[in-house]
Design an enzyme around this catalytic site. Structure first.
Site, PDB file in Angstrom:
ATOM      1  N   SER A   1       0.814  -1.212   0.000  1.00  0.00           N
ATOM      2  CA  SER A   1       0.000   0.000   0.000  1.00  0.00           C
ATOM      3  C   SER A   1       0.848   1.264   0.000  1.00  0.00           C
ATOM      4  CB  SER A   1      -0.917   0.017   1.223  1.00  0.00           C
ATOM      5  OG  SER A   1      -0.165  -0.037   2.420  1.00  0.00           O
TER       6      SER A   1
ATOM      7  N   HIS B   1      -2.322  -2.890  -6.402  1.00  0.00           N
ATOM      8  CA  HIS B   1      -2.807  -2.591  -5.057  1.00  0.00           C
ATOM      9  C   HIS B   1      -4.335  -2.683  -4.971  1.00  0.00           C
ATOM     10  CE1 HIS B   1      -3.550   0.508  -1.669  1.00  0.00           C
ATOM     11  NE2 HIS B   1      -3.411  -0.699  -1.168  1.00  0.00           N
TER      12      HIS B   1
ATOM     13  N   GLU C   1      -5.249  -0.222  -7.931  1.00  0.00           N
ATOM     14  CA  GLU C   1      -4.236   0.689  -8.455  1.00  0.00           C
ATOM     15  C   GLU C   1      -3.144  -0.136  -9.134  1.00  0.00           C
ATOM     16  OE1 GLU C   1      -4.072   4.464  -5.420  1.00  0.00           O
ATOM     17  OE2 GLU C   1      -3.126   2.604  -4.744  1.00  0.00           O
TER      18      GLU C   1
ATOM     19  N   ASN D   1      -3.971   6.438  -1.114  1.00  0.00           N
ATOM     20  CA  ASN D   1      -3.461   6.639   0.245  1.00  0.00           C
ATOM     21  C   ASN D   1      -2.777   7.990   0.424  1.00  0.00           C
ATOM     22  OD1 ASN D   1      -4.270   4.421   1.795  1.00  0.00           O
ATOM     23  ND2 ASN D   1      -2.722   3.118   0.869  1.00  0.00           N
TER      24      ASN D   1
END
Length: 399
Positions: free
Chosen positions: A126, A147, A159, A197
Protein backbone atom coordinates in the site's frame (compact mmCIF):
# COMPACT_ATOMS: atom_id res chain seq x y z
CA UNK A 1 -4.51 -10.78 -20.09
CA UNK A 2 -7.51 -12.89 -19.07
CA UNK A 3 -8.23 -16.09 -17.21
CA UNK A 4 -6.29 -17.89 -19.97
CA UNK A 5 -3.23 -16.93 -17.94
CA UNK A 6 -3.98 -19.98 -15.87
CA UNK A 7 -2.54 -20.30 -12.40
CA UNK A 8 -2.40 -17.30 -10.09
CA UNK A 9 -0.12 -17.34 -7.06
CA UNK A 10 -0.74 -15.36 -3.87
CA UNK A 11 1.76 -15.25 -1.01
CA UNK A 12 0.27 -14.05 2.26
CA UNK A 13 -3.06 -15.42 3.48
CA UNK A 14 -4.11 -12.50 5.65
CA UNK A 15 -7.25 -10.50 4.89
CA UNK A 16 -5.84 -8.98 1.71
CA UNK A 17 -4.13 -12.08 0.33
CA UNK A 18 -7.08 -14.34 1.07
CA UNK A 19 -9.42 -11.84 -0.55
CA UNK A 20 -7.29 -11.58 -3.71
CA UNK A 21 -7.10 -15.36 -3.91
CA UNK A 22 -10.88 -15.56 -3.67
CA UNK A 23 -11.33 -13.02 -6.47
CA UNK A 24 -9.00 -14.97 -8.77
CA UNK A 25 -10.64 -18.32 -8.00
CA UNK A 26 -14.14 -16.92 -8.56
CA UNK A 27 -13.01 -15.77 -12.00
CA UNK A 28 -11.87 -19.23 -13.04
CA UNK A 29 -8.20 -19.35 -12.10
CA UNK A 30 -6.52 -22.09 -10.19
CA UNK A 31 -4.89 -20.35 -7.24
CA UNK A 32 -1.88 -21.27 -5.13
CA UNK A 33 -2.13 -19.50 -1.75
CA UNK A 34 0.78 -19.75 0.70
CA UNK A 35 1.55 -18.34 4.12
CA UNK A 36 4.30 -18.80 6.69
CA UNK A 37 1.72 -19.07 9.49
CA UNK A 38 -0.49 -22.19 9.51
CA UNK A 39 -3.18 -20.35 11.48
CA UNK A 40 -3.48 -17.78 8.70
CA UNK A 41 -4.11 -20.51 6.15
CA UNK A 42 -6.78 -22.05 8.38
CA UNK A 43 -8.52 -18.68 8.73
CA UNK A 44 -8.25 -18.08 4.99
CA UNK A 45 -9.80 -21.45 4.15
CA UNK A 46 -12.59 -20.92 6.67
CA UNK A 47 -13.16 -17.42 5.34
CA UNK A 48 -13.43 -18.70 1.77
CA UNK A 49 -15.89 -21.40 2.79
CA UNK A 50 -18.01 -18.92 4.71
CA UNK A 51 -17.96 -16.30 1.94
CA UNK A 52 -18.98 -18.78 -0.74
CA UNK A 53 -21.69 -20.28 1.46
CA UNK A 54 -23.09 -16.77 1.79
CA UNK A 55 -23.07 -16.39 -2.00
CA UNK A 56 -25.06 -19.63 -2.27
CA UNK A 57 -27.55 -18.50 0.39
CA UNK A 58 -28.12 -15.24 -1.47
CA UNK A 59 -28.63 -17.04 -4.76
CA UNK A 60 -25.63 -15.50 -6.47
CA UNK A 61 -23.89 -18.87 -6.90
CA UNK A 62 -25.09 -22.45 -7.10
CA UNK A 63 -23.67 -24.93 -4.61
CA UNK A 64 -21.83 -26.70 -7.43
CA UNK A 65 -20.29 -23.43 -8.63
CA UNK A 66 -19.20 -22.55 -5.09
CA UNK A 67 -17.62 -25.97 -4.67
CA UNK A 68 -15.81 -25.51 -7.97
CA UNK A 69 -14.34 -22.22 -6.72
CA UNK A 70 -13.17 -23.89 -3.52
CA UNK A 71 -11.68 -26.70 -5.57
CA UNK A 72 -9.51 -24.22 -7.45
CA UNK A 73 -7.86 -22.98 -4.23
CA UNK A 74 -4.65 -24.77 -3.26
CA UNK A 75 -3.37 -23.90 0.24
CA UNK A 76 0.39 -24.18 0.86
CA UNK A 77 1.75 -24.25 4.40
CA UNK A 78 5.03 -22.32 4.47
CA UNK A 79 7.10 -20.08 2.21
CA UNK A 80 10.44 -21.92 2.21
CA UNK A 81 12.17 -23.10 -0.98
CA UNK A 82 10.12 -26.32 -1.17
CA UNK A 83 6.84 -24.40 -0.83
CA UNK A 84 7.82 -21.67 -3.28
CA UNK A 85 8.47 -24.39 -5.85
CA UNK A 86 4.67 -24.84 -5.91
CA UNK A 87 4.48 -21.48 -7.73
CA UNK A 88 6.50 -22.70 -10.72
CA UNK A 89 3.47 -22.90 -13.02
CA UNK A 90 2.03 -19.48 -12.10
CA UNK A 91 1.69 -16.79 -14.72
CA UNK A 92 1.29 -14.13 -12.06
CA UNK A 93 2.31 -14.17 -8.40
CA UNK A 94 0.98 -11.46 -6.10
CA UNK A 95 2.73 -10.93 -2.78
CA UNK A 96 0.56 -9.70 0.10
CA UNK A 97 2.82 -10.30 3.08
CA UNK A 98 3.82 -8.02 5.95
CA UNK A 99 4.46 -4.40 4.96
CA UNK A 100 8.23 -4.56 5.39
CA UNK A 101 10.56 -3.80 2.53
CA UNK A 102 13.25 -6.40 3.21
CA UNK A 103 10.72 -9.19 3.79
CA UNK A 104 9.07 -8.45 0.46
CA UNK A 105 12.38 -8.12 -1.39
CA UNK A 106 13.54 -11.47 -0.02
CA UNK A 107 10.31 -13.14 -1.08
CA UNK A 108 10.50 -11.73 -4.62
CA UNK A 109 14.09 -12.96 -4.92
CA UNK A 110 12.98 -16.45 -3.89
CA UNK A 111 10.06 -16.46 -6.29
CA UNK A 112 12.20 -15.34 -9.21
CA UNK A 113 14.29 -18.49 -8.92
CA UNK A 114 11.29 -20.82 -9.43
CA UNK A 115 8.87 -19.09 -11.81
CA UNK A 116 9.18 -18.82 -15.57
CA UNK A 117 10.85 -15.80 -17.24
CA UNK A 118 7.44 -14.54 -18.38
CA UNK A 119 5.80 -14.65 -14.94
CA UNK A 120 4.68 -11.30 -13.55
CA UNK A 121 5.74 -10.61 -9.97
CA UNK A 122 3.22 -8.22 -8.43
CA UNK A 123 3.09 -6.53 -5.04
CA UNK A 124 -0.04 -5.53 -3.15
CA UNK A 125 1.95 -3.08 -1.03
CA UNK A 126 0.00 0.00 0.00
CA UNK A 127 2.94 2.36 0.36
CA UNK A 128 6.36 0.82 -0.33
CA UNK A 129 8.33 1.76 -3.43
CA UNK A 130 7.79 -0.64 -6.32
CA UNK A 131 11.21 0.32 -7.68
CA UNK A 132 12.80 -0.66 -4.35
CA UNK A 133 11.01 -4.02 -4.47
CA UNK A 134 12.00 -4.60 -8.07
CA UNK A 135 15.60 -3.80 -7.20
CA UNK A 136 15.86 -7.19 -5.49
CA UNK A 137 15.21 -9.04 -8.77
CA UNK A 138 17.45 -9.81 -11.70
CA UNK A 139 14.62 -9.02 -14.11
CA UNK A 140 13.24 -5.77 -12.71
CA UNK A 141 10.94 -5.25 -15.68
CA UNK A 142 8.59 -8.03 -14.51
CA UNK A 143 7.77 -6.37 -11.13
CA UNK A 144 4.66 -4.17 -10.82
CA UNK A 145 2.40 -2.84 -8.08
CA UNK A 146 -1.15 -4.19 -8.07
CA UNK A 147 -2.81 -2.59 -5.06
CA UNK A 148 -6.22 -3.92 -4.03
CA UNK A 149 -8.40 -2.37 -1.35
CA UNK A 150 -9.86 -4.21 1.61
CA UNK A 151 -12.01 -6.28 1.37
CA UNK A 152 -10.69 -7.28 -2.03
CA UNK A 153 -13.78 -9.29 -3.13
CA UNK A 154 -15.99 -6.22 -2.50
CA UNK A 155 -13.96 -3.08 -3.19
CA UNK A 156 -13.90 -2.34 -6.93
CA UNK A 157 -10.66 -0.37 -7.24
CA UNK A 158 -7.19 -1.67 -8.08
CA UNK A 159 -4.24 0.69 -8.45
CA UNK A 160 -1.71 -0.41 -11.09
CA UNK A 161 1.70 1.01 -10.20
CA UNK A 162 4.57 0.55 -12.66
CA UNK A 163 8.05 1.34 -11.36
CA UNK A 164 10.56 3.14 -13.53
CA UNK A 165 11.91 -0.34 -14.28
CA UNK A 166 8.57 -2.00 -15.11
CA UNK A 167 8.01 -2.85 -18.75
CA UNK A 168 4.95 -1.31 -20.42
CA UNK A 169 3.82 -4.80 -21.42
CA UNK A 170 3.84 -6.02 -17.80
CA UNK A 171 1.83 -2.99 -16.62
CA UNK A 172 -0.66 -3.49 -19.46
CA UNK A 173 -1.04 -7.20 -18.71
CA UNK A 174 -1.51 -6.58 -15.00
CA UNK A 175 -4.18 -3.96 -15.69
CA UNK A 176 -5.96 -6.25 -18.14
CA UNK A 177 -5.96 -9.07 -15.59
CA UNK A 178 -7.54 -6.89 -12.91
CA UNK A 179 -10.09 -5.65 -15.45
CA UNK A 180 -10.95 -9.25 -16.33
CA UNK A 181 -11.79 -9.71 -12.65
CA UNK A 182 -14.38 -6.91 -13.02
CA UNK A 183 -12.21 -4.44 -11.13
CA UNK A 184 -11.97 -0.71 -11.81
CA UNK A 185 -8.33 0.12 -12.50
CA UNK A 186 -6.36 3.33 -12.32
CA UNK A 187 -2.74 3.91 -13.28
CA UNK A 188 -0.77 5.51 -10.43
CA UNK A 189 2.77 6.79 -10.13
CA UNK A 190 5.30 4.94 -7.98
CA UNK A 191 5.40 7.66 -5.33
CA UNK A 192 4.78 7.37 -1.55
CA UNK A 193 1.20 6.28 -0.89
CA UNK A 194 0.61 5.94 -4.66
CA UNK A 195 -2.70 7.69 -5.39
CA UNK A 196 -5.51 6.90 -2.94
CA UNK A 197 -3.46 6.64 0.24
CA UNK A 198 -1.64 9.87 -0.55
CA UNK A 199 -4.66 11.95 -1.54
CA UNK A 200 -6.66 10.63 1.45
CA UNK A 201 -4.07 11.62 4.08
CA UNK A 202 -5.79 14.94 4.98
CA UNK A 203 -9.04 13.12 5.81
CA UNK A 204 -7.23 11.70 8.82
CA UNK A 205 -4.47 14.25 9.35
CA UNK A 206 -6.59 17.40 9.36
CA UNK A 207 -9.23 15.77 11.56
CA UNK A 208 -6.49 14.89 14.04
CA UNK A 209 -5.16 18.45 13.88
CA UNK A 210 -8.63 19.89 14.55
CA UNK A 211 -8.99 17.66 17.59
CA UNK A 212 -5.50 18.45 18.87
CA UNK A 213 -6.24 22.16 18.57
CA UNK A 214 -9.42 21.72 20.61
CA UNK A 215 -11.67 22.87 17.77
CA UNK A 216 -14.04 19.94 18.40
CA UNK A 217 -14.11 16.51 20.01
CA UNK A 218 -13.79 13.30 18.00
CA UNK A 219 -17.50 12.46 18.03
CA UNK A 220 -18.38 15.93 16.74
CA UNK A 221 -15.78 15.78 13.96
CA UNK A 222 -17.07 12.34 12.92
CA UNK A 223 -20.66 13.61 13.01
CA UNK A 224 -19.75 16.64 10.89
CA UNK A 225 -17.93 14.65 8.22
CA UNK A 226 -20.85 12.21 7.91
CA UNK A 227 -23.90 14.42 8.38
CA UNK A 228 -22.65 17.65 6.85
CA UNK A 229 -19.96 16.29 4.52
CA UNK A 230 -21.76 13.15 3.35
CA UNK A 231 -18.87 10.74 4.00
CA UNK A 232 -19.84 7.18 4.96
CA UNK A 233 -17.64 7.12 8.05
CA UNK A 234 -16.01 9.80 10.14
CA UNK A 235 -12.20 9.95 10.26
CA UNK A 236 -11.84 8.74 13.85
CA UNK A 237 -14.19 5.80 13.52
CA UNK A 238 -12.56 4.93 10.18
CA UNK A 239 -9.08 4.96 11.73
CA UNK A 240 -10.40 2.71 14.50
CA UNK A 241 -11.89 0.41 11.84
CA UNK A 242 -8.71 0.25 9.73
CA UNK A 243 -6.48 -0.19 12.78
CA UNK A 244 -4.00 2.39 14.02
CA UNK A 245 -1.04 0.11 13.41
CA UNK A 246 -1.98 0.07 9.72
CA UNK A 247 -3.22 3.65 9.33
CA UNK A 248 -0.33 5.22 11.23
CA UNK A 249 2.21 3.09 9.35
CA UNK A 250 0.89 4.35 6.01
CA UNK A 251 0.95 7.95 7.22
CA UNK A 252 4.50 7.53 8.49
CA UNK A 253 5.58 5.84 5.27
CA UNK A 254 4.21 8.68 3.14
CA UNK A 255 5.76 11.30 5.45
CA UNK A 256 9.17 9.60 5.35
CA UNK A 257 8.94 8.97 1.61
CA UNK A 258 8.08 12.61 0.93
CA UNK A 259 11.17 13.76 2.86
CA UNK A 260 9.15 15.08 5.80
CA UNK A 261 6.78 17.31 3.88
CA UNK A 262 4.54 18.87 6.58
CA UNK A 263 1.45 18.09 4.51
CA UNK A 264 1.82 14.47 5.63
CA UNK A 265 3.08 14.97 9.19
CA UNK A 266 1.87 12.14 11.47
CA UNK A 267 0.03 12.77 14.73
CA UNK A 268 1.66 12.16 18.10
CA UNK A 269 -1.83 11.39 19.39
CA UNK A 270 -2.14 8.47 17.00
CA UNK A 271 1.43 7.37 17.72
CA UNK A 272 0.54 7.08 21.41
CA UNK A 273 -2.41 4.84 20.60
CA UNK A 274 -0.09 2.54 18.70
CA UNK A 275 2.45 2.64 21.53
CA UNK A 276 -0.24 1.62 24.02
CA UNK A 277 -1.64 -1.15 21.83
CA UNK A 278 -4.97 0.67 21.46
CA UNK A 279 -5.32 -0.24 17.80
CA UNK A 280 -9.05 0.31 17.35
CA UNK A 281 -11.86 -2.18 16.94
CA UNK A 282 -9.55 -5.19 16.74
CA UNK A 283 -8.06 -4.46 20.18
CA UNK A 284 -11.28 -3.24 21.80
CA UNK A 285 -10.08 0.33 22.15
CA UNK A 286 -8.81 3.09 19.91
CA UNK A 287 -10.19 6.58 19.82
CA UNK A 288 -13.40 4.98 21.06
CA UNK A 289 -14.13 2.13 23.49
CA UNK A 290 -15.48 -1.07 21.93
CA UNK A 291 -15.38 -3.43 24.89
CA UNK A 292 -18.23 -4.37 27.15
CA UNK A 293 -19.69 -1.27 28.73
CA UNK A 294 -18.20 1.06 26.15
CA UNK A 295 -20.48 4.00 25.40
CA UNK A 296 -20.23 6.05 22.23
CA UNK A 297 -19.84 9.76 23.12
CA UNK A 298 -22.54 12.11 21.89
CA UNK A 299 -21.50 14.73 19.32
CA UNK A 300 -22.25 18.42 19.59
CA UNK A 301 -24.66 18.76 16.70
CA UNK A 302 -23.86 22.36 15.88
CA UNK A 303 -24.32 22.84 12.13
CA UNK A 304 -22.15 25.97 11.89
CA UNK A 305 -19.32 24.21 13.71
CA UNK A 306 -19.81 21.11 11.57
CA UNK A 307 -19.69 23.13 8.36
CA UNK A 308 -16.44 24.75 9.47
CA UNK A 309 -14.92 21.32 10.13
CA UNK A 310 -15.97 20.00 6.73
CA UNK A 311 -14.77 23.14 4.94
CA UNK A 312 -11.30 22.82 6.44
CA UNK A 313 -10.85 19.09 5.83
CA UNK A 314 -12.32 19.31 2.34
CA UNK A 315 -10.05 22.20 1.35
CA UNK A 316 -7.07 20.04 2.26
CA UNK A 317 -8.44 17.03 0.36
CA UNK A 318 -9.18 19.04 -2.77
CA UNK A 319 -5.72 20.61 -2.63
CA UNK A 320 -4.12 17.17 -2.39
CA UNK A 321 -6.11 15.90 -5.37
CA UNK A 322 -5.11 18.97 -7.38
CA UNK A 323 -1.47 18.43 -6.40
CA UNK A 324 -1.69 14.79 -7.55
CA UNK A 325 -2.68 15.99 -11.02
CA UNK A 326 -0.07 18.75 -10.98
CA UNK A 327 2.72 16.29 -10.17
CA UNK A 328 1.39 13.78 -12.73
CA UNK A 329 0.71 11.08 -10.15
CA UNK A 330 -2.41 10.22 -12.14
CA UNK A 331 -4.76 11.70 -14.70
CA UNK A 332 -7.73 13.90 -13.77
CA UNK A 333 -10.02 11.01 -14.70
CA UNK A 334 -8.13 8.48 -12.58
CA UNK A 335 -7.94 10.79 -9.55
CA UNK A 336 -11.73 11.19 -9.57
CA UNK A 337 -12.32 7.49 -10.17
CA UNK A 338 -9.87 6.42 -7.48
CA UNK A 339 -11.34 8.50 -4.69
CA UNK A 340 -14.95 7.55 -5.39
CA UNK A 341 -14.31 3.82 -5.87
CA UNK A 342 -11.28 3.28 -3.63
CA UNK A 343 -12.43 5.09 -0.49
CA UNK A 344 -16.08 5.73 -1.38
CA UNK A 345 -15.97 9.51 -1.19
CA UNK A 346 -19.38 11.02 -1.97
CA UNK A 347 -17.97 13.02 -4.90
CA UNK A 348 -14.79 13.23 -6.89
CA UNK A 349 -12.55 15.77 -5.17
CA UNK A 350 -11.82 17.81 -8.29
CA UNK A 351 -15.51 18.04 -9.17
CA UNK A 352 -16.23 18.91 -5.54
CA UNK A 353 -13.62 21.65 -5.69
CA UNK A 354 -15.27 23.09 -8.80
CA UNK A 355 -18.62 22.94 -7.05
CA UNK A 356 -17.25 24.87 -4.07
CA UNK A 357 -15.38 27.22 -6.48
CA UNK A 358 -11.61 26.87 -6.73
CA UNK A 359 -11.19 30.47 -5.50
CA UNK A 360 -13.05 29.57 -2.29
CA UNK A 361 -10.82 26.55 -1.72
CA UNK A 362 -7.73 28.67 -2.35
CA UNK A 363 -8.97 31.34 0.04
CA UNK A 364 -9.50 28.84 2.84
CA UNK A 365 -6.02 27.41 2.43
CA UNK A 366 -4.41 30.84 2.28
CA UNK A 367 -6.24 31.90 5.44
CA UNK A 368 -5.04 28.81 7.30
CA UNK A 369 -1.50 29.29 6.01
CA UNK A 370 -1.50 32.97 7.04
CA UNK A 371 -2.94 32.21 10.47
CA UNK A 372 -0.70 29.26 11.36
CA UNK A 373 2.42 29.78 9.28
CA UNK A 374 2.34 26.00 8.74
CA UNK A 375 3.47 24.86 5.30
CA UNK A 376 0.97 21.98 5.43
CA UNK A 377 -1.58 24.53 4.17
CA UNK A 378 0.38 25.75 1.14
CA UNK A 379 -1.90 25.76 -1.91
CA UNK A 380 -0.97 23.73 -4.95
CA UNK A 381 0.56 25.69 -7.80
CA UNK A 382 -2.07 24.17 -10.09
CA UNK A 383 -4.85 25.45 -7.82
CA UNK A 384 -3.40 28.95 -7.98
CA UNK A 385 -3.12 28.78 -11.77
CA UNK A 386 -6.66 27.48 -12.25
CA UNK A 387 -8.03 30.28 -10.07
CA UNK A 388 -5.97 32.90 -11.92
CA UNK A 389 -7.27 31.59 -15.27
CA UNK A 390 -10.86 31.24 -14.08
CA UNK A 391 -10.71 27.60 -15.11
CA UNK A 392 -11.93 24.23 -13.91
CA UNK A 393 -10.08 21.72 -11.74
CA UNK A 394 -11.45 18.99 -14.04
CA UNK A 395 -9.69 20.47 -17.07
CA UNK A 396 -6.97 17.94 -18.02
CA UNK A 397 -4.74 20.64 -19.52
CA UNK A 398 -1.48 21.49 -17.77
CA UNK A 399 -1.94 24.82 -16.10
Amino acid sequence: MTSSLGVIGVVGAGAMGAGIAQVAAVHGHRVVLADAMPASLVRARQGHEKALAREVEKGRLSRDAADAVLGRLDYVDGVGPAQLARFADCSVVIEAIIEQLEAKRSLLQGLETVVSPSTILASNTSSLSIAALAGACRDKARVVGVHFFNPAPVMPLVEIIPAISTSADVADRARALASSWKKVTVLASDTPGFLVNRVARPFYGEALRLHEEGAADMATIDWAMKTVGGFRMGPFELMDFIGHDVNFAVTRSVFDGMFYDPRYRPSIQQQRLVDAGFLGRKSGRGFYEYGEGGVAPAPLQDHALGQGIVDRVLAMLVNEAVEAVHLQLASVHDVELAMTTGVNYPKGLLAWGDELDPATVLGRLQALHDETGDDRYRPSVRLRRVVAAGGSLLDPRRW
